[in-house]
Design a protein around this motif. Structure first.
Motif, mmCIF file in Angstrom:
data_model
loop_
_atom_site.group_PDB
_atom_site.id
_atom_site.type_symbol
_atom_site.label_atom_id
_atom_site.label_comp_id
_atom_site.label_asym_id
_atom_site.label_seq_id
_atom_site.Cartn_x
_atom_site.Cartn_y
_atom_site.Cartn_z
ATOM 1 N N UNK A 50 14.557 -27.035 24.428
ATOM 2 C CA UNK A 50 13.116 -27.247 24.274
ATOM 3 C C UNK A 50 12.443 -26.023 24.873
ATOM 4 N N UNK A 51 11.132 -25.970 24.797
ATOM 5 C CA UNK A 51 10.398 -24.807 25.297
ATOM 6 C C UNK A 51 9.789 -25.049 26.668
ATOM 7 N N UNK A 52 10.261 -26.077 27.347
ATOM 8 C CA UNK A 52 9.892 -26.294 28.738
ATOM 9 C C UNK A 52 8.428 -26.570 28.981
ATOM 10 N N UNK A 53 7.734 -27.126 27.977
ATOM 11 C CA UNK A 53 6.319 -27.441 28.160
ATOM 12 C C UNK A 53 5.399 -26.237 28.083
ATOM 13 N N UNK A 54 5.885 -25.117 27.539
ATOM 14 C CA UNK A 54 5.075 -23.894 27.468
ATOM 15 C C UNK A 54 3.808 -24.112 26.652
ATOM 16 N N UNK A 55 2.708 -23.457 27.099
ATOM 17 C CA UNK A 55 1.480 -23.488 26.313
ATOM 18 C C UNK A 55 1.527 -22.365 25.279
ATOM 19 N N UNK A 56 0.470 -22.255 24.465
ATOM 20 C CA UNK A 56 0.479 -21.291 23.367
ATOM 21 C C UNK A 56 0.651 -19.856 23.866
ATOM 22 N N UNK A 57 0.018 -19.517 24.979
ATOM 23 C CA UNK A 57 0.135 -18.148 25.504
ATOM 24 C C UNK A 57 1.571 -17.851 25.932
ATOM 25 N N UNK A 58 2.211 -18.827 26.579
ATOM 26 C CA UNK A 58 3.584 -18.628 27.012
ATOM 27 C C UNK A 58 4.535 -18.594 25.819
ATOM 28 N N UNK A 59 4.272 -19.424 24.807
ATOM 29 C CA UNK A 59 5.096 -19.394 23.596
ATOM 30 C C UNK A 59 5.007 -18.013 22.945
ATOM 31 N N UNK A 60 3.798 -17.457 22.858
ATOM 32 C CA UNK A 60 3.634 -16.123 22.272
ATOM 33 C C UNK A 60 4.422 -15.089 23.062
ATOM 34 N N UNK A 61 4.411 -15.214 24.391
ATOM 35 C CA UNK A 61 5.165 -14.260 25.217
ATOM 36 C C UNK A 61 6.664 -14.396 24.982
ATOM 37 N N UNK A 62 7.143 -15.623 24.833
ATOM 38 C CA UNK A 62 8.566 -15.836 24.570
ATOM 39 C C UNK A 62 8.987 -15.183 23.259
ATOM 40 N N UNK A 63 8.155 -15.314 22.225
ATOM 41 C CA UNK A 63 8.482 -14.700 20.936
ATOM 42 C C UNK A 63 8.513 -13.181 21.066
ATOM 43 N N UNK A 64 7.517 -12.627 21.733
ATOM 44 C CA UNK A 64 7.477 -11.167 21.904
ATOM 45 C C UNK A 64 8.690 -10.667 22.678
ATOM 46 N N UNK A 65 9.094 -11.397 23.715
ATOM 47 C CA UNK A 65 10.255 -11.005 24.508
ATOM 48 C C UNK A 65 11.530 -11.054 23.674
ATOM 49 N N UNK A 66 11.652 -12.080 22.830
ATOM 50 C CA UNK A 66 12.838 -12.193 21.981
ATOM 51 C C UNK A 66 12.916 -11.040 20.993
ATOM 52 N N UNK A 67 11.812 -10.695 20.362
ATOM 53 C CA UNK A 67 11.809 -9.587 19.404
ATOM 54 C C UNK A 67 12.157 -8.275 20.110
ATOM 55 N N UNK A 68 11.602 -8.060 21.301
ATOM 56 C CA UNK A 68 11.908 -6.841 22.056
ATOM 57 C C UNK A 68 13.406 -6.762 22.378
ATOM 58 N N UNK A 69 14.005 -7.913 22.694
ATOM 59 C CA UNK A 69 15.438 -7.962 22.986
ATOM 60 C C UNK A 69 16.246 -7.463 21.797
ATOM 61 N N UNK A 70 15.919 -7.938 20.615
ATOM 62 C CA UNK A 70 16.697 -7.547 19.435
ATOM 63 C C UNK A 70 16.357 -6.136 18.965
ATOM 64 N N UNK A 71 15.097 -5.715 19.119
ATOM 65 C CA UNK A 71 14.750 -4.334 18.778
ATOM 66 C C UNK A 71 15.534 -3.334 19.624
ATOM 67 N N UNK A 72 15.862 -3.733 20.854
ATOM 68 C CA UNK A 72 16.588 -2.828 21.760
ATOM 69 C C UNK A 72 18.056 -2.686 21.390
ATOM 70 N N UNK A 73 18.539 -3.522 20.481
ATOM 71 C CA UNK A 73 19.939 -3.443 20.050
ATOM 72 C C UNK A 73 19.969 -2.974 18.602
ATOM 73 N N UNK A 74 20.263 -1.696 18.360
ATOM 74 C CA UNK A 74 20.187 -1.174 16.991
ATOM 75 C C UNK A 74 21.190 -1.806 16.040
ATOM 76 N N UNK A 75 22.197 -2.508 16.568
ATOM 77 C CA UNK A 75 23.176 -3.161 15.694
ATOM 78 C C UNK A 75 22.598 -4.395 15.010
ATOM 79 N N UNK A 76 21.504 -4.941 15.545
ATOM 80 C CA UNK A 76 20.896 -6.145 14.981
ATOM 81 C C UNK A 76 19.880 -5.755 13.921
#
Length: 267
Positions: A50-76
């Motif tokens: 689950x998303x741990x009760x995150x509000x919309x701002x925190x959900x947006x931050x989670x998505x941005x962090x996930x995309x940054x994680x995969x952008x940092x790996x050129x194999x993905x």
């Protein structure tokens, strides 16, 4: 939500939304409630209990962090974010769109007792059901599935199935044949450490739909699951296969919508 549906959904959430969901991962990174998974072949996958009760701002931050994680790996080069309709996830759809994800068609999450699928079906003459392991059979089944879905035959799909079989992780590939021609196929995937097995990859050639062959193949997979000590079956079902599973006693406990991301091309 009925008591039985709630019980099955709780079992799904508790047992399957863990590392059991991604047994073939080559890496898993935790980011708050998220599991950022890397598979072979340049595929990423985002999932969570689950998303741990995150509000919309925190959900947006989670998505941005996930995309940054995969952008940092050129194999993905591609990532799937698997959403569930019953989650509390304010703003998730908009956050995913804003970060380059596109939704696919929703599917039904089907869960039920394996015994519910043990139907005896009268089959067309010349029909046989069997588990396949030989390369030629696996490639024929994979090609038939591509054709059934209206896609070009992709040898890479068969290669991936053969690699899974070589790992001997319990996955089974089943086919239904009429006079020696494969007309339906599907996988059984027992989930280690749980009561569940999944039924996946169901496909039937259009000319053979509605004649009981896929339902019989589902029953064969359920028997195999029970023989292996599994009590519950789950599947993400299209609108074609959902009614078949409902008639067999599985319950729609929620929906799932995959969102797909592709690495931006360099200018």
């Amino acid at each position: 939500m009925t008591t039985d549906t709630a019980r099955l959904l709780r079992a799904y959430d508790d047992q399957l939304r863990t590392d059991a969901e991604t047994p073939s991962a080559i890496a898993v990174t935790r980011s708050g409630p998220l599991r950022l998974v890397t598979f072979a072949g340049g595929r990423g996958f985002v999932t969570y209990r689950d998303l741990g009760g995150a509000d919309a701002a925190e959900v947006a931050r989670l998505v941005e962090t996930a995309v940054a994680h995969y952008l940092a790996d050129p194999a993905i080069d591609r990532v799937e974010w698997k959403t569930r309709g019953h989650d509390h996830a304010p703003g998730l759809h908009d956050a995913l769109l804003a970060n380059g994800f596109s939704p696919e068609e929703p599917e039904s999450i089907m869960v039920g007792e394996a015994t519910a699928l043990l139907a005896e079906v009268e089959l067309p003459a010349g029909t046989t059901l069997r588990k396949v392991t030989e390369e030629a059979d696996v490639r024929a089944a994979s090609a038939m599935a591509d054709i059934a879905f209206g896609d070009a035959v992709d040898p890479g799909q068969a290669d991936a199935l053969l690699r899974r079989l070589a790992r001997d992780d319990g996955m089974e590939i089943w086919v239904g044949e009429v006079d020696g021609e494969i007309v339906t196929t599907g996988r059984l995937e027992p989930v280690a450490g749980t009561e569940f097995a999944g039924i996946w990859g169901g496909a039937t050639l259009p000319a053979w739909r509605g004649r009981g062959i896929y339902r019989a193949l589902t029953a064969a997979r359920a028997r195999s699951a029970i023989a292996g000590g599994k009590r519950l079956i789950h599947s993400d079902s299209t609108e074609y296969s959902r009614p078949i599973l409902e008639r067999s006693g599985l319950v729609k406990v929620s929906t799932t919508t995959p969102y797909q991301w592709r690495r931006p091309q360099a200018a």
